[in-house]
Scaffold this motif. Sequence first.
Motif, PDB file in Angstrom:
ATOM      1  N   PRO A   4     -15.561 -14.370   2.846  1.00  0.00           N
ATOM      2  CA  PRO A   4     -14.445 -14.957   2.089  1.00  0.00           C
ATOM      3  C   PRO A   4     -13.525 -15.765   2.995  1.00  0.00           C
ATOM      4  N   ASN A   5     -12.641 -16.535   2.367  1.00  0.00           N
ATOM      5  CA  ASN A   5     -11.763 -17.424   3.133  1.00  0.00           C
ATOM      6  C   ASN A   5     -10.385 -16.811   3.335  1.00  0.00           C
ATOM      7  N   TRP A   6     -10.329 -15.515   3.580  1.00  0.00           N
ATOM      8  CA  TRP A   6      -9.060 -14.879   3.929  1.00  0.00           C
ATOM      9  C   TRP A   6      -9.273 -14.010   5.156  1.00  0.00           C
ATOM     10  N   THR A   7      -8.192 -13.464   5.672  1.00  0.00           N
ATOM     11  CA  THR A   7      -8.246 -12.641   6.869  1.00  0.00           C
ATOM     12  C   THR A   7      -7.778 -11.229   6.536  1.00  0.00           C
ATOM     13  N   PRO A   8      -8.086 -10.233   7.383  1.00  0.00           N
ATOM     14  CA  PRO A   8      -7.535  -8.896   7.170  1.00  0.00           C
ATOM     15  C   PRO A   8      -6.013  -8.889   7.105  1.00  0.00           C
ATOM     16  N   ASP A   9      -5.348  -9.741   7.890  1.00  0.00           N
ATOM     17  CA  ASP A   9      -3.887  -9.802   7.839  1.00  0.00           C
ATOM     18  C   ASP A   9      -3.398 -10.249   6.461  1.00  0.00           C
ATOM     19  N   ASP A  10      -4.135 -11.157   5.812  1.00  0.00           N
ATOM     20  CA  ASP A  10      -3.783 -11.555   4.449  1.00  0.00           C
ATOM     21  C   ASP A  10      -3.832 -10.350   3.508  1.00  0.00           C
ATOM     22  N   VAL A  11      -4.876  -9.536   3.656  1.00  0.00           N
ATOM     23  CA  VAL A  11      -5.011  -8.334   2.828  1.00  0.00           C
ATOM     24  C   VAL A  11      -3.861  -7.373   3.111  1.00  0.00           C
ATOM     25  N   GLY A  12      -3.490  -7.253   4.385  1.00  0.00           N
ATOM     26  CA  GLY A  12      -2.389  -6.379   4.747  1.00  0.00           C
ATOM     27  C   GLY A  12      -1.080  -6.802   4.101  1.00  0.00           C
ATOM     28  N   GLU A  13      -0.773  -8.087   4.138  1.00  0.00           N
ATOM     29  CA  GLU A  13       0.461  -8.573   3.520  1.00  0.00           C
ATOM     30  C   GLU A  13       0.421  -8.372   2.008  1.00  0.00           C
ATOM     31  N   TYR A  14      -0.734  -8.580   1.412  1.00  0.00           N
ATOM     32  CA  TYR A  14      -0.893  -8.369  -0.032  1.00  0.00           C
ATOM     33  C   TYR A  14      -0.558  -6.927  -0.389  1.00  0.00           C
ATOM     34  N   TYR A  15      -1.102  -5.976   0.375  1.00  0.00           N
ATOM     35  CA  TYR A  15      -0.850  -4.568   0.072  1.00  0.00           C
ATOM     36  C   TYR A  15       0.545  -4.118   0.507  1.00  0.00           C
ATOM     37  N   ASN A  16       1.129  -4.758   1.493  1.00  0.00           N
ATOM     38  CA  ASN A  16       2.520  -4.452   1.823  1.00  0.00           C
ATOM     39  C   ASN A  16       3.420  -4.709   0.617  1.00  0.00           C
ATOM     40  N   ALA A  17       3.136  -5.776  -0.114  1.00  0.00           N
ATOM     41  CA  ALA A  17       3.927  -6.103  -1.302  1.00  0.00           C
ATOM     42  C   ALA A  17       3.542  -5.251  -2.507  1.00  0.00           C
ATOM     43  N   LEU A  18       2.265  -4.926  -2.627  1.00  0.00           N
ATOM     44  CA  LEU A  18       1.756  -4.248  -3.830  1.00  0.00           C
ATOM     45  C   LEU A  18       1.935  -2.738  -3.791  1.00  0.00           C
ATOM     46  N   THR A  19       1.811  -2.123  -2.631  1.00  0.00           N
ATOM     47  CA  THR A  19       1.666  -0.675  -2.548  1.00  0.00           C
ATOM     48  C   THR A  19       2.846   0.123  -3.105  1.00  0.00           C
ATOM     49  N   PRO A  20       4.107  -0.267  -2.893  1.00  0.00           N
ATOM     50  CA  PRO A  20       5.183   0.542  -3.488  1.00  0.00           C
ATOM     51  C   PRO A  20       5.047   0.700  -5.004  1.00  0.00           C
ATOM     52  N   ALA A  21       4.636  -0.371  -5.687  1.00  0.00           N
ATOM     53  CA  ALA A  21       4.460  -0.283  -7.133  1.00  0.00           C
ATOM     54  C   ALA A  21       3.190   0.486  -7.498  1.00  0.00           C
ATOM     55  N   SER A  22       2.098   0.234  -6.783  1.00  0.00           N
ATOM     56  CA  SER A  22       0.856   0.938  -7.099  1.00  0.00           C
ATOM     57  C   SER A  22       0.963   2.418  -6.776  1.00  0.00           C
ATOM     58  N   ASP A  23       1.829   2.760  -5.802  1.00  0.00           N
ATOM     59  CA  ASP A  23       2.041   4.161  -5.471  1.00  0.00           C
ATOM     60  C   ASP A  23       2.655   4.901  -6.652  1.00  0.00           C
ATOM     61  N   VAL A  24       3.548   4.239  -7.366  1.00  0.00           N
ATOM     62  CA  VAL A  24       4.125   4.825  -8.574  1.00  0.00           C
ATOM     63  C   VAL A  24       3.078   4.891  -9.678  1.00  0.00           C
ATOM     64  N   PHE A  25       2.329   3.827  -9.855  1.00  0.00           N
ATOM     65  CA  PHE A  25       1.374   3.739 -10.966  1.00  0.00           C
ATOM     66  C   PHE A  25       0.220   4.717 -10.806  1.00  0.00           C
ATOM     67  N   LEU A  26      -0.288   4.892  -9.583  1.00  0.00           N
ATOM     68  CA  LEU A  26      -1.489   5.699  -9.372  1.00  0.00           C
ATOM     69  C   LEU A  26      -1.255   6.900  -8.463  1.00  0.00           C
ATOM     70  N   ALA A  27       0.000   7.234  -8.202  1.00  0.00           N
ATOM     71  CA  ALA A  27       0.351   8.445  -7.451  1.00  0.00           C
ATOM     72  C   ALA A  27      -0.372   8.530  -6.110  1.00  0.00           C
ATOM     73  N   GLY A  28      -0.386   7.414  -5.396  1.00  0.00           N
ATOM     74  CA  GLY A  28      -0.960   7.412  -4.061  1.00  0.00           C
ATOM     75  C   GLY A  28      -2.423   7.085  -3.985  1.00  0.00           C
ATOM     76  N   ASN A  29      -3.056   6.783  -5.115  1.00  0.00           N
ATOM     77  CA  ASN A  29      -4.446   6.334  -5.132  1.00  0.00           C
ATOM     78  C   ASN A  29      -4.490   4.814  -5.238  1.00  0.00           C
ATOM     79  N   GLU A  30      -5.588   4.235  -4.784  1.00  0.00           N
ATOM     80  CA  GLU A  30      -5.779   2.786  -4.907  1.00  0.00           C
ATOM     81  C   GLU A  30      -7.131   2.501  -5.545  1.00  0.00           C
ATOM     82  N   HIS A  31      -7.562   3.411  -6.432  1.00  0.00           N
ATOM     83  CA  HIS A  31      -8.892   3.223  -7.024  1.00  0.00           C
ATOM     84  C   HIS A  31      -8.896   3.656  -8.474  1.00  0.00           C
ATOM     85  N   HIS A  32     -10.022   3.436  -9.125  1.00  0.00           N
ATOM     86  CA  HIS A  32     -10.197   3.784 -10.522  1.00  0.00           C
ATOM     87  C   HIS A  32     -10.262   5.315 -10.698  1.00  0.00           C
ATOM     88  N   GLY A  33     -10.459   5.726 -11.927  1.00  0.00           N
ATOM     89  CA  GLY A  33     -10.629   7.136 -12.227  1.00  0.00           C
ATOM     90  C   GLY A  33     -11.984   7.406 -12.859  1.00  0.00           C
TER      91      GLY A  33
END
Length: 270
Positions: A4-33
């Motif tokens: 792909p045309n992105w870097t691991p650092d791009d993924v890191g910044e994406y999750y830095n922004a996303l994780t506080p909200a996803s932590d509430v939504f999925l109680a510390g999980n980042e995957h399906h059920g």
Amino acid sequence: MSHPNWTPDDVGEYYNALTPASDVFLAGNEHHGYWYDDEDEAPIEEGSARLTRKIVDTLGLRPGEHLLDAGCGAGAPAVLIADEYGVRVTGVTISSVGAQLAQARADASGLSDRVRIEVGDYHALTHPENHFDAVVAIESLIHAVDLDKALREFYRVLRPGGRIAISEPTRLSPEVTMPSMYIREPAKAEDLLDAFVAAGFVLEEWVHCGRRVFGQSGRRFPKHAESLREEFVARFGEEAFLGLREAMKGLDPGPENMSYLILCARKPTG
């Protein structure tokens, strides 16, 4: 596989922004059920824990072993694995925000002696050869910029005879895409199997469970999002909630388009 045309650092910044909200939504999980059928009334957190157990059970973990959780997210799986399987867990995540949340979750659970979270890139691990007894990567390799390189790293850090288990959405239809940023195009299951063999692993077990994962998560997650609307708006704002609701679209791409692969393999002993 394609790079792909992105870097691991791009993924890191994406999750830095996303994780506080996803932590509430999925109680510390980042995957399906995982749910058995439409009548299964297990809540979202239990569905996610079930899927974690289903993946990890393929490893045959023994108390005292050392597991690498590659792409550990906000840490709920690492805590569950350390607690229920009696192993040490080193979690690696590219997100500094995720790492802070994950270590705080482990500490609050009384497992700081057995769960250590590191900020790092699973394409270039800092651990020595033959270091871990097992590796798990739960829906984290979908962000790999070089899947073959990541698998070679897992092979390097596993001891001879060590096991690896991964889970990942897999493609059945050539038209299907994933509705999120920094996710490579889904692979066919047979291409993933070939990639593990090319990295030196011996395949041991694999199962498709798309109907119990996508088919159920896709139906339940939007309702769960609506149930959290007031909390989300209060903590993150209306725009964040609308983004969450938009992200729920396409979670169930249909059994004719996508499946969900759980795969376990082993590093040979000789």
